[in-house]
Design an enzyme around this catalytic site. Sequence first.
Site, PDB file in Angstrom:
ATOM      1  N   ASN A 209      48.588  -0.138 -11.307  1.00 50.91           N
ATOM      2  CA  ASN A 209      47.139  -0.020 -10.962  1.00 50.91           C
ATOM      3  C   ASN A 209      47.099  -1.123  -9.722  1.00 50.91           C
ATOM      4  O   ASN A 209      46.758  -2.340  -9.908  1.00 50.91           O
ATOM      5  CB  ASN A 209      45.968  -0.551 -11.895  1.00 50.91           C
ATOM      6  CG  ASN A 209      44.753  -0.529 -11.641  1.00 50.91           C
ATOM      7  OD1 ASN A 209      44.329  -0.328 -10.618  1.00 50.91           O
ATOM      8  ND2 ASN A 209      43.751  -0.630 -12.733  1.00 50.91           N
TER       9      ASN A 209
ATOM     10  N   GLU B  64      42.798   2.975 -20.460  1.00 52.00           N
ATOM     11  CA  GLU B  64      43.148   3.960 -19.319  1.00 52.00           C
ATOM     12  C   GLU B  64      44.730   4.067 -18.841  1.00 52.00           C
ATOM     13  O   GLU B  64      45.153   5.171 -18.439  1.00 52.00           O
ATOM     14  CB  GLU B  64      42.369   3.158 -18.053  1.00 52.00           C
ATOM     15  CG  GLU B  64      40.977   3.396 -18.091  1.00 52.00           C
ATOM     16  CD  GLU B  64      40.075   2.727 -17.353  1.00 52.00           C
ATOM     17  OE1 GLU B  64      40.087   1.286 -17.552  1.00 52.00           O
ATOM     18  OE2 GLU B  64      39.620   2.986 -16.454  1.00 52.00           O
TER      19      GLU B  64
END
Length: 414
Positions: A7, A400
Amino acid sequence: MNVLVINAGSSSLKYQLFDMQTEAILAKGMCDRIGIDGHLKHKPEANDKPIFNESIPLPTHAEAINVVIEKLTSQEYGVISSLSEINAIGHRVVNGGRKFSESVLINQEVIDAIEACARLAPLHNPANLMGINACQKLMPGVPQIAVFDTAFHHTIPEYAHVYPIPYKYLEENDIRRYGFHGTSHKYVSSLAIDYLGGKVEGSKIISCHLGNGASLAAIKDGKSIDTTMGVTPLEGVPMGTRSGSIDPALVDIISSIEGNISVKETMDILNKKSGILGVSCFSPDFRDVETAAGFNIENGHRVEGAPVNEKCKLALDIFCYQVAKFIGSYIVAMGGVDAIIFTAGVGENSPYARFGIISNLGGIGISMEEPKNRFRGLGEFVDITGNDSSAKVLVIPTDEELVIARDTVDIVKG
Ligand code: AMP
């Protein structure tokens, strides 16, 4: 199969390495201050090797990925013996625009399309691309998958995603409601549907992802039919530093109050100096603001004799009211609700915020069992529904990274 989830932000890069046989996290960490000076926190989870938590030069994203790989494979801090044990990489990509309604294998065409969406997410997409480019350079041949924050919301019908502004902005510039936090809403809503008996058809879920950034989604028949964030993550409920939805004329009004500052400078005020920080004049962090308002962050109760900072209390009241108002509107949108989910930093950890929001819904028959709500950060699924509540009230930890890793495996395995 080991999957590395990345990320990448403009000056940070979070990572988790999963063993997807067991879905166990082997190691995780974060590179910070990339392009400034550099800091790495690396935590092995698969063994009892020490945590690395030090400043380390990180001039570029490629250098950051290099350092991460070095740590993942090192004698002292490692969890794998060589790079060849990373079988696939899953990247979080913030905006997939109108093109991507699901996760995809990254190739040049996909990179070009993510680049083309960058004007819709100028802070995020270029950073995500830096992560992708760095991995391609260092691990050529390892399949890379893009998982979009926006993809889950592609099912939102036209009447809920087209802005009532001249149509050409949609047609020529792709301006529509995209919504974000899609991986989180998808994950927690599917757990809620399982909990309610597994019937996707007919299910009506409202997912409240309340963290530093916050959004709600109305999820009918397992599909997103509306969400609070818009073409950017500024729209919707008030957040840590973002205003959420306001009268758009305020852009002009604030600009002239501040001496005709530019639109960009005005947007900075709405993105970085508003929301909980703006009203409380104190902090964007709910823990600080709840404490200053005189509440115990462990149970949400008022602390006897504690001073009350009225602006902090008002910031919390505005937040709870706005979240409840959107919940009410989504009950209308779906013709009812089976479950309301709280997730992310505030949703999972703040008994005060959960109580404050649900208290606003008493008039429509939704309640929670206050004693069950007195917890923060258990890291597990908790049902806090009140005895006479017409809908379930659930606290579900989001994950996530796991969704990104699962999508990555699905695409690699075809
Ligand atoms: P996230 O963006 O999901 O990581 O959420 C981060 C936010 O969660 C922080 O800024 C805090 O405001 C909030 N948070 C974390 N723990 C607590 C707590 N015990 N009580 C209230 N808010 C919390």
